[in-house]
Design an enzyme around this catalytic site. Sequence first.
Site, PDB file in Angstrom:
ATOM      1  N   ASP A 123      71.450  19.262  56.119  1.00 14.78           N
ATOM      2  CA  ASP A 123      70.627  18.943  57.161  1.00 14.78           C
ATOM      3  C   ASP A 123      70.405  17.520  57.032  1.00 14.78           C
ATOM      4  O   ASP A 123      71.164  16.890  56.601  1.00 14.78           O
ATOM      5  CB  ASP A 123      69.236  19.749  56.864  1.00 14.78           C
ATOM      6  CG  ASP A 123      68.598  20.277  58.320  1.00 14.78           C
ATOM      7  OD1 ASP A 123      68.222  19.394  59.310  1.00 14.78           O
ATOM      8  OD2 ASP A 123      68.839  21.535  58.911  1.00 14.78           O
ATOM      9  N   HIS A 149      63.379  17.526  60.453  1.00 12.83           N
ATOM     10  CA  HIS A 149      64.344  18.710  60.691  1.00 12.83           C
ATOM     11  C   HIS A 149      64.592  19.517  59.305  1.00 12.83           C
ATOM     12  O   HIS A 149      64.158  20.572  59.064  1.00 12.83           O
ATOM     13  CB  HIS A 149      65.568  18.682  61.497  1.00 12.83           C
ATOM     14  CG  HIS A 149      66.041  20.005  61.979  1.00 12.83           C
ATOM     15  ND1 HIS A 149      67.198  20.673  61.120  1.00 12.83           N
ATOM     16  CD2 HIS A 149      66.049  20.685  63.172  1.00 12.83           C
ATOM     17  CE1 HIS A 149      67.392  21.658  61.740  1.00 12.83           C
ATOM     18  NE2 HIS A 149      66.854  21.623  62.772  1.00 12.83           N
ATOM     19  N   ASN A 197      71.490  27.415  70.198  1.00 17.77           N
ATOM     20  CA  ASN A 197      70.110  27.652  71.192  1.00 17.77           C
ATOM     21  C   ASN A 197      70.627  27.553  72.694  1.00 17.77           C
ATOM     22  O   ASN A 197      69.496  27.362  73.390  1.00 17.77           O
ATOM     23  CB  ASN A 197      69.122  26.495  70.885  1.00 17.77           C
ATOM     24  CG  ASN A 197      68.693  26.333  69.323  1.00 17.77           C
ATOM     25  OD1 ASN A 197      68.736  27.604  68.639  1.00 17.77           O
ATOM     26  ND2 ASN A 197      68.310  25.358  68.677  1.00 17.77           N
ATOM     27  N   SER A 249      67.583  27.346  64.226  1.00 19.86           N
ATOM     28  CA  SER A 249      67.374  26.405  63.045  1.00 19.86           C
ATOM     29  C   SER A 249      66.544  26.967  62.193  1.00 19.86           C
ATOM     30  O   SER A 249      66.593  26.913  60.988  1.00 19.86           O
ATOM     31  CB  SER A 249      67.186  24.901  63.450  1.00 19.86           C
ATOM     32  OG  SER A 249      68.179  24.016  64.001  1.00 19.86           O
TER      33      SER A 249
END
Length: 468
Positions: A158, A199, A302, A391
């Site tokens: 990430d 994130h 998404n 996520s």
Amino acid sequence: MPLLRRTQAAVVSVAAVATVLVSTDPAFAVPMEPGVVTCGDHQLDVRFVVLYEPWTSAEDATAETASKCGSTVAYYPQIGVGVVTSSDRRFPGLMGRDRVFSAQNAVGRSKQAEVTRTAYEVPKADRTAEQWDMAMIGADRAREINPGSSEVVVGVLDSGVDSTHPDLAPAVDTDRSAGCLGGKADPAPAAWQPTESPHGTHVAGIIAAADDGSGITGVAPGVRLASVKVVDDAGFVLPEAVVCGLMWAAAQGMAVANNSYFVDPWLQTCDREGERVVSEAVRRAVDYVTRRGVLVVAAASNENIDLARPHGQTVDAKGERRTLDDSCKVLPAGLRGVVAVSAVGPSELKAGYSAYGLGVVDVTAPGGDQGSDSCVLSTVPGGYAKSCGTSMATPHVSGVAALLASTHRQATPQALSRLLTGQARAVPCPADYDLDGAGGQDAYCSGYAPYNSFHGHGMVDALAAVNG
């Protein structure tokens, strides 16, 4: 910023090349001797992913690359994938365009910010009552039975994990963490700590935030985390970073690799020139790490699209329209052996943003509903925040997989995947999927209750994972 320097022209001998390729552009025409390529300094260094035959030796790969005016940054002989820089515009043609691709050229130069650390104090209030997501998958009860083993390491591929956050400090294994933005693993803390994006820290908290009576608690608070930075500060996830991150996960003996992203520069990568190089490089890395014992878990994305029927048009990283076909896949979620995850909200209805697809999505997990207060609460540098997306759903699955790896220590990735899907709680297709109340269906669910396009095999179950 690195990789933006100019290099001096060099003359490199090409002993093994029968034919020398020379640019037809008169601006770059140079006198040629038989068997010699004169390398030009035509632009700033550009980074490329290059395919070789698997198990090509490092010496042979480096020599071939140098003979074609490139410089090897990293090479992974197990899968025959290299990361190369070149300042010569002819490099793709010299090397072979069916073997070479630069995502940097496709997305523009991505940003790599300096790490800045500021002292902060995280609020100590217990916020576990706000974690509807943990109750949905039984994680709040599972951790009382088994919080997971500290011998199980989950790689968070990430934007970096804040190892100073009090909910994460006990879990982050700094010795197994590394930055991969340039395609070569760098274990220096500055390379894997977060810079601008929260994130990765948010994802990490969902997996393994400490069960310490303050803040939040993750699905598997007893397992360890490794920060593997593959998302840059412009938000791009380039293929060379992904290959590096996966190979690092295998080298460090991680049990699970969490991938809450899709590989740039396209939402879906197709079987076409250039794109084929990216797809093949990532596929080789996924196959290799799976053989080495790493379960790869990835977000479905998404965009509320049917991943099993990738038709119509989409827009790439440069805003150009692309036509999709059956070869197009979200990477790495669409690859064989990867556990692909869709997202639901508190009502267990597929979130409006979540991608889906019969035969693509394996399981579902809480990701929250956008436009409401039902996003998922987790850690961020300096405290806590809510966020929605596949996520967020993906680390729930990685956490449950880590619990399974804790209770089934010899299980292969394939066995862990079978346990995940076999223990999942069926979530049937909704009778009506009119989210906006306009009278039409916002997506079409196919399949039946135990296995369908919205939820795969169903909702992951942390309590079943620790109950054997």
